[in-house]
Every structure is written in C-alpha cells, then in structure tokens.
Write an enzyme that holds these catalytic residues in place. Structure first.
Site, mmCIF file in Angstrom:
data_model
loop_
_atom_site.group_PDB
_atom_site.id
_atom_site.type_symbol
_atom_site.label_atom_id
_atom_site.label_comp_id
_atom_site.label_asym_id
_atom_site.label_seq_id
_atom_site.Cartn_x
_atom_site.Cartn_y
_atom_site.Cartn_z
ATOM 1 C CG ASN A 11 -1.721 1.238 1.376
ATOM 2 O OD1 ASN A 11 -1.814 2.034 0.433
ATOM 3 N ND2 ASN A 11 -2.333 1.438 2.544
ATOM 4 C CD1 TRP A 12 3.923 1.116 -2.877
ATOM 5 C CD2 TRP A 12 3.600 2.146 -4.849
ATOM 6 N NE1 TRP A 12 4.644 0.432 -3.821
ATOM 7 C CE2 TRP A 12 4.467 1.049 -5.046
ATOM 8 C CE3 TRP A 12 3.257 2.941 -5.932
ATOM 9 C CZ2 TRP A 12 4.987 0.730 -6.295
ATOM 10 C CZ3 TRP A 12 3.773 2.621 -7.186
ATOM 11 C CH2 TRP A 12 4.629 1.533 -7.357
ATOM 12 C CE LYS A 13 -0.195 3.505 4.607
ATOM 13 N NZ LYS A 13 -0.259 3.700 6.059
ATOM 14 C CG HIS A 97 -5.997 2.391 4.893
ATOM 15 N ND1 HIS A 97 -5.586 3.400 5.734
ATOM 16 C CD2 HIS A 97 -4.989 1.484 4.864
ATOM 17 C CE1 HIS A 97 -4.376 3.109 6.184
ATOM 18 N NE2 HIS A 97 -3.988 1.958 5.665
ATOM 19 C CD GLU A 99 -3.050 6.008 6.364
ATOM 20 O OE1 GLU A 99 -2.985 5.997 5.122
ATOM 21 O OE2 GLU A 99 -2.162 5.499 7.087
ATOM 22 C CD GLU A 169 -3.885 -1.981 7.367
ATOM 23 O OE1 GLU A 169 -2.788 -2.293 6.914
ATOM 24 O OE2 GLU A 169 -4.459 -0.912 7.074
ATOM 25 N N GLY A 175 2.042 2.854 10.708
ATOM 26 C CA GLY A 175 3.012 3.929 10.515
ATOM 27 C C GLY A 175 3.673 4.401 11.801
ATOM 28 C CB SER A 214 4.667 -1.067 12.254
ATOM 29 O OG SER A 214 4.288 0.301 12.373
ATOM 30 N N GLY A 235 2.634 -0.888 4.317
ATOM 31 C CA GLY A 235 2.751 0.524 3.960
ATOM 32 C C GLY A 235 4.202 0.918 3.769
ATOM 33 N N GLY A 236 4.776 1.548 4.792
ATOM 34 C CA GLY A 236 6.129 2.091 4.713
ATOM 35 C C GLY A 236 7.158 1.152 4.108
HETATM 36 P P1 PGA Z 1 2.507 0.709 7.679
HETATM 37 O O1 PGA Z 1 1.056 0.898 6.983
HETATM 38 O O2 PGA Z 1 3.036 -0.612 7.201
HETATM 39 O O3 PGA Z 1 3.310 1.863 7.202
HETATM 40 O O4 PGA Z 1 2.249 0.718 9.147
HETATM 41 C C1 PGA Z 1 0.190 -0.182 6.796
HETATM 42 C C2 PGA Z 1 -1.104 0.298 6.193
HETATM 43 O O5 PGA Z 1 -1.572 1.376 6.580
HETATM 44 O O6 PGA Z 1 -1.696 -0.372 5.320
#
Ligand code: PGA
Length: 252
Positions: A11-13, A97, A99, A169, A175, A214, A235-236
């Site tokens: 998930n590149w966001k 998600h 966010e 999640e 994050g 994370s 994500g990251g």
């Molecule tokens: P993260 O994000 O791996 O950076 O914690 C995961 C996500 O939000 O899908």
C-alpha cells in the site's frame, strides 16, 4: 484444509511518483522471478495504474487501487469509478483503510457501499478493519472490529466474502513502528474468522486475513507464522524493494 496461500499487498499510500516507481517496480519484479508460493499485489495511487499495469504484465503480480467511488458513474468531481479501474486490469481495491475512515470521514455504511461496488465490477475488495488505541485500551477491540465487519455482512451477505480479502490493521500500529505482537494479531484474526464462520464455515476457512501495521522485514516471519494470519498489507516497508521482497519471502 491446508493453510491459505499467503498474500502480500503493498500500500504505497500517497507516495512515489513516476520517476521513483519505475525502479521500485522493476526491482520487485526482478526479486520475484519464479515466485509461485506467495501472491503479491501493489496498490498504487490511481494515476499510476496504467504504468503499473504495463510494468506488471505477465509477472503474476497483481495491480491494486487504494480507494474508489461507491458510485457507478456521474457528477462526482474528482472521484474515480470502478469502471475506470477496470480499464487498467486492477484486481484488488482497498476499502475502508483507517486513514480514509479517520481523515475522509468514511463510515461503516460508506465502506460497505464501496465494498459492494468493487465486487459488482468484478474486482476483489481488501476490507480494512481495526481499532484505535483508545478502543483497545477500553477493551473494545472485538466490538469495533465486529461492527466494521457486520456493516459489510449485512449489506453484501456472507457469500460476498468468498471473493474478498480482509486486512486487520490496528490503527495504533499503522506507521507508528509499534507492531501488534503475533499473539495480539492472532487473537483478532481468529475472532474475525469465527465471526464469519457463524454464518458460513467454508467461506471463513477460505478467506485470507492479512495483518497490517508496521510490518517489517524483521517481524514479518513471526506474524505470518500464526494460524490465522495469511499475509500482510504493507505501507512504509513497501516503498523499499529490498524490504518488501524480504517480507514477501517471509510469507512463503
Ligand atoms: P505501515 O502501513 O506498514 O506503514 O504501518 C500499513 C497500512 O496502513 O496499510
């Protein structure tokens, strides 16, 4: 039933651009040659799906989007429809998600509408659920996750989950560098599977439940070793080819 085939989804966001995505995708492709053991997907900003589709053609790595409109078409300025995503061989779409839930006011009903719209266009939703830190501390984790799941169950029915992926999640782990322990993850994953099993045990046994929050190269293996953890939403760590590849290997 043997354990489900793992899925690792990036998930590149709102990260990367054309210049940085090209070497990233090419390095991931190169690192996954001959990979048949793990399903891999990249959920990119919609603007880059045409480029992603081209670069991933013939690799077995699936194209995914991060969000989509709940409407089929019409006067929705700035939105992107499932029909548009279909033009670029998009297989997965993330729905709900945290966010989107917290910063764009997506409530359970809207997420359920998006889930239904994604399926009606023959794509596979990755439904995200998870509790805030305050909710976990108040002992509300199961209640929150059940509510998020039930909104989709009551709109689409349990049968819809035969063509879906769930991502647990915990919001406090996204994050932040704070990962859920493997036991914490397993506990909630098992709860989700049991809740689906109350309605259909076959669908519950077959659905992939990813962990997200994370996930890193050095914690992925222990998380993925748990009975009900079927891969990750990353994500990251998905923005660095070596880290992402190590996570994919950990899912084997
Ligand atoms: P993260 O994000 O791996 O950076 O914690 C995961 C996500 O939000 O899908």
């Amino acid at each position: 039933m043997s354990k489900r085939q793992s899925l690792v989804a990036a998930n590149w966001k709102m990260n990367s651009n054309l210049a940085s995505m090209k070497p990233l995708v090419d390095a991931i492709k190169a690192g996954l040659v001959d990979n048949n053991d793990v399903d891999v997907a990249i959920c990119a900003p919609s603007l880059y799906l045409p480029e992603l589709e081209q670069r991933l053609a013939g690799t077995g790595i699936a194209v995914g989007a991060q969000n989509v409109s709940e409407h089929e078409a019409g006067a929705f300025t700035g939105e992107i429809s499932t029909t548009m995503l279909n033009d670029f061989n998009c297989h997965f779409v993330i729905a709900g998600h945290s966010e989107r839930r917290s910063m764009y006011a997506e409530n359970d009903e809207l997420v359920a509408d998006k889930f239904a719209q994604i399926q009606s266009a023959a794509m596979v939703p990755i439904l995200c659920v998870g509790e805030l830190l305050s909710e976990r501390e108040a002992g509300l984790t199961e209640e929150v996750v059940a509510r998020q799941l039930d909104a989709v169950l009551s709109k689409s029915g349990v049968a819809a989950f035969s063509q879906a992926v769930i991502a647990y999640e915990p919001v406090w782990a996204i994050g932040t560098g704070k990962t859920a322990s493997k036991e914490q993850a397993q506990e909630v994953h098992e709860f989700i599977r049991q809740r689906l099993a109350q309605q259909d045990s076959t669908i519950a046994a077959g659905i992939r439940i990813l962990y997200g929050g994370s996930v890193k190269a050095d914690n992925a293996k222990e998380l993925f070793s748990m009975t009900d953890v079927d891969g990750g939403l990353i994500g990251g760590a998905s923005l660095k080819a070596n880290d992402f590849l190590a996570i994919c290997r950990a899912a084997r």
